[in-house]
Design an enzyme around this catalytic site. Structure first.
Site, PDB file in Angstrom:
ATOM      1  N   LYS A 379       0.740  -1.209  -0.071  1.00 19.61           N
ATOM      2  CA  LYS A 379      -0.019   0.127   0.041  1.00 19.61           C
ATOM      3  C   LYS A 379       0.791   1.150   0.028  1.00 19.61           C
ATOM      4  O   LYS A 379       0.458   2.234  -0.675  1.00 19.61           O
ATOM      5  CB  LYS A 379      -0.894   0.021   1.204  1.00 19.61           C
ATOM      6  CG  LYS A 379      -1.818  -1.254   1.332  1.00 19.61           C
ATOM      7  CD  LYS A 379      -2.610  -1.483   0.148  1.00 19.61           C
ATOM      8  CE  LYS A 379      -3.380  -2.728   0.512  1.00 19.61           C
ATOM      9  NZ  LYS A 379      -2.735  -3.819   0.699  1.00 19.61           N
ATOM     10  N   LEU A 450      -1.422 -10.011   5.429  1.00 20.10           N
ATOM     11  CA  LEU A 450      -2.813 -10.407   5.779  1.00 20.10           C
ATOM     12  C   LEU A 450      -3.528 -10.945   4.793  1.00 20.10           C
ATOM     13  O   LEU A 450      -4.515 -11.849   4.730  1.00 20.10           O
ATOM     14  CB  LEU A 450      -3.561  -9.202   6.828  1.00 20.10           C
ATOM     15  CG  LEU A 450      -4.901  -9.380   6.967  1.00 20.10           C
ATOM     16  CD1 LEU A 450      -4.971 -10.518   7.988  1.00 20.10           C
ATOM     17  CD2 LEU A 450      -5.498  -7.965   7.588  1.00 20.10           C
ATOM     18  N   GLU A 451      -3.775  -9.893   3.824  1.00 22.99           N
ATOM     19  CA  GLU A 451      -4.542 -10.519   2.649  1.00 22.99           C
ATOM     20  C   GLU A 451      -4.154 -11.597   1.674  1.00 22.99           C
ATOM     21  O   GLU A 451      -4.745 -12.663   1.474  1.00 22.99           O
ATOM     22  CB  GLU A 451      -4.541  -9.305   1.344  1.00 22.99           C
ATOM     23  CG  GLU A 451      -4.869  -7.936   1.910  1.00 22.99           C
ATOM     24  CD  GLU A 451      -4.245  -6.655   1.171  1.00 22.99           C
ATOM     25  OE1 GLU A 451      -4.410  -5.652   1.792  1.00 22.99           O
ATOM     26  OE2 GLU A 451      -3.798  -7.043   0.121  1.00 22.99           O
ATOM     27  N   LEU A 452      -2.767 -11.633   1.902  1.00 18.69           N
ATOM     28  CA  LEU A 452      -2.134 -12.796   1.300  1.00 18.69           C
ATOM     29  C   LEU A 452      -2.599 -14.456   2.045  1.00 18.69           C
ATOM     30  O   LEU A 452      -3.061 -15.184   1.659  1.00 18.69           O
ATOM     31  CB  LEU A 452      -0.514 -12.811   1.384  1.00 18.69           C
ATOM     32  CG  LEU A 452       0.061 -14.101   0.888  1.00 18.69           C
ATOM     33  CD1 LEU A 452      -0.111 -14.341  -0.794  1.00 18.69           C
ATOM     34  CD2 LEU A 452       1.761 -13.757   1.260  1.00 18.69           C
TER      35      LEU A 452
END
Ligand SMILES: *[C@@H]1O[C@H](CO)[C@@H](O)[C@H](O)[C@H]1NC(C)=O
Ligand SMILES: *[C@@H]1O[C@H](CO)[C@@H](O)[C@H](O)[C@H]1NC(C)=O
Ligand SMILES: *[C@@H]1O[C@H](CO)[C@@H](O)[C@H](O)[C@H]1NC(C)=O
Ligand SMILES: *[C@@H]1O[C@H](CO)[C@@H](O)[C@H](O)[C@H]1NC(C)=O
Ligand SMILES: *[C@@H]1O[C@H](CO)[C@@H](O)[C@H](O)[C@H]1NC(C)=O
Length: 537
Positions: A379, A450-452
């Site tokens: 990000k 986290l997304e991963l």
């Protein structure tokens, strides 16, 4: 002449005459113009070189009785040691000759033949020899009686010279029959004389009887068509008086349609007798089919039989040329099929995309999900990952959304601030059909982990979402990938090459579209226009 020269000449002459064989036979035939000699046998006891003078030669001169021959009589006829030599013999030398040594007498009758003007030899002087076929034929061309004086030997067959050969040694064949002449060129007192010895070679058949046999298999099945003709050939190896015949039934024997040919016999060059007997059926009818036609060879001791049987030729039988063509066509089709498969593998992606467009397929309508893909990326924008950031927030939506009508979920654009981030991301991934991970070096150290992890869990454990991994070149070394990501099929990992992948028609975009869900092309304008597209910072 010097004394030494005289003795040398004498010595040479003695050696020469000593090497000649004595002549025992009393009837002698010679041809005019050839050198010739007479030498008595059984004189060894009384004749030594010093006693040469003690041998006396006489010729019967008809009415005048015997006349003694002396060296002075003629230069053509010479006396050396115990040998009377003719250089050469002439027609009027014909007559009876005798030698006398002490009490020993020997007499010869000389017949001189006129030279044959049309042949290289005189038929009267030909010796005949029979050679059995296959046995050795030996013609050496040797003349020991004149060996020291011969300086050329040639061999003729039927008066044609066989070049570069002075002897023949081979296994006799029928073609070897003929007149073989050995011509010895002899030099004497500066003149050349020829001595010709001719042998008449006849090759005879062997006496050994063979066991007669018919060649080929014992049963021959012959395909036949009704109304057509057929020839059955029976070939046998046999002896001269063996019988070779076809056995025919009563009906066939009286049938003019069935004919037995005369047997043809040939001698092979190896001296074997081959016989051929053919059975001819002019028009095949039903009654000729499926009966045995026997051919037999026989003699007192042995019999051999071979059977032929005519069967209806199978119409289903593929003729040779059709078969060949069939093979060619089959090979061609196989090659074409393999090529198509290979092309399909190479152009799989293009083909799938083409079909999606053609069928207007859309697999996104019924699954109740909101987004086509959740884009996971780092990000924060740092200089070292600026390229990846721009790609995720700018390039991806520009192409996938504007160009191809997909709806992406991009954190910075679509996540409403204020909610609990973890829950929010979780539910967004839940609502997406694909998880696109834009991989950069610092990605894994970041919160995007986290997304991963959430995505990986869904992909690998729940199998609810498919992951698309986009790597940047120079390739981020695979070592920092978590083991779970390494499990991704390589086809789900795409590599972005800035220079090659820019065009919307490039392989990169095609592969990405292929991995994205099929969707009817409805460019998603409204929202993208309502929402300002983020620009790279
Ligand atoms: C050579 O041999 C053949 C066969 O034996 C015979 O017929 C023929 O007369 C012979 N020729 C001479 C010149 O002797
Ligand atoms: C044979 O020998 C003689 C002398 O001995 C010579 O003159 C002649 O040329 C020779 N011929 C051949 C063919 O060698
Ligand atoms: C002797 O034979 C040879 C061939 O070998 C031939 O050239 C020559 O003319 C013959 N000579 C006589 C005298 O017949
Ligand atoms: C040739 O055929 C006749 C009958 O036609 C037979 O008697 C004779 O033995 C046959 N000869 C050979 C060599 O088979
Ligand atoms: C042909 O030979 C077979 C056996 O080999 C025999 O059974 C048959 O009767 C013979 N046919 C004729 C016509 O001789």
């Amino acid at each position: 002449m010097h004394r030494e020269g005289f003795f040398l000449t004498l010595w040479v002459l003695i050696v020469q005459s000593a090497s000649k064989n004595c002549i025992l036979r009393s009837q002698i035939h010679v041809v005019e113009g050839e050198p010739f000699y007479l030498k008595p046998c059984d004189t060894s006891a009384s004749v030594h070189k010093n006693e040469a003078a003690s041998i006396r030669w006489f010729k019967d001169s008809g009415p005048r009785g015997y006349e003694e021959l002396t060296a002075e009589n003629s230069s053509r006829i010479t006396l050396h040691s115990n040998v009377l030599e003719f250089w050469p013999v002439e027609l009027d030398d014909e007559g009876t000759y005798s030698s006398r040594v002490g009490n020993d007498n020997q007499t010869w009758t000389l017949n001189v033949t006129k030279r044959n003007a049309h042949s290289c030899f005189s038929e009267k002087l030909v010796r005949s020899r029979e050679v059995e076929i296959g046995k050795s034929l030996y013609i050496p061309c040797e003349n020991p009686n004149y060996s020291e004086q011969i300086n050329r030997t040639s061999l003729y067959k039927n008066c044609k010279e066989i070049f570069k050969t002075q002897k023949i040694l081979k296994n006799a064949e029928f073609g070897d029959e003929g007149y073989y002449s050995c011509v010895f060129s002899v030099h004497h007192n500066g003149k050349q004389y020829n001595i010709t010895k001719t042998v008449n070679i006849t090759v005879i058949k062997g006496n050994n009887k063979i066991i007669p046999a018919i060649l080929g298999p014992k049963l021959d099945i012959v395909g036949a068509e009704l109304g057509k003709g057929v020839e059955l050939s029976c070939i046998a190896l046999l002896n001269e008086n063996d019988q070779l015949y076809w056995s025919l039934g009563k009906e066939d024997r009286s049938d003019p349609n069935v004919q037995e040919d005369e047997n043809k016999t040939t001698w092979t060059s190896e001296g074997k007798l081959h016989a051929l007997k053919t059975l001819r059926i002019q028009r095949i009818t039903e009654k000729n089919l499926n009966v045995l036609y026997n051919c037999t060879v026989t003699n007192d001791e042995a019999t051999d039989t071979k059977s032929f049987i005519l069967v209806r030729k199978e119409m289903a039988d593929i003729p040779g040329h059709v078969f060949t063509r069939g093979i060619i066509v089959a090979v061609f089709i196989s090659v074409a099929a393999v090529s198509v498969v290979v092309l399909c593998v190479i152009y799989k992606v293009d083909l799938v995309l083409f079909y999606r467009r053609l069928l207007d397929r859309d697999e996104t309508l019924t699954d109740g999900k909101m987004y086509d893909a959740f884009v996971s990326y780092l990000k924060e924008c740092h200089p070292e990952n600026g390229e990846e950031y721009a790609f995720a927030v700018e390039t991806l939506p520009r192409v996938l959304e504007k160009q191809f009508g997909y709806k992406l979920c991009i954190y910075e654009r679509d996540v409403v601030p204020g909610k609990a981030i973890v829950d929010e991301i979780h539910s967004l991934i839940e609502k997406s059909r694909r998880l696109i991970i834009v991989l950069s070096k610092s990605y894994l150290t970041n919160e995007s982990r986290l997304e991963l992890e959430s995505g990986l869990h869904k992909a690998l454990v729940e199998r609810k979402i498919k992951i698309i991994l986009i790597e940047f070149t120079p390739a981020s070394s695979g070592s920092f990938l978590p083991p779970s990501l390494k499990l991704l099929k390589s086809s789900r990992v795409l590599t972005w090459k800035a220079d090659k992948s820019l065009s919307h028609n490039s392989r990169f975009w095609k592969n990405l579209l292929y991995l994205m869900p099929a969707k009817a092309s409805r460019p998603w304008r409204e929202e993208s226009e309502a929402m300002p597209v983020l620009s790279a910072l």
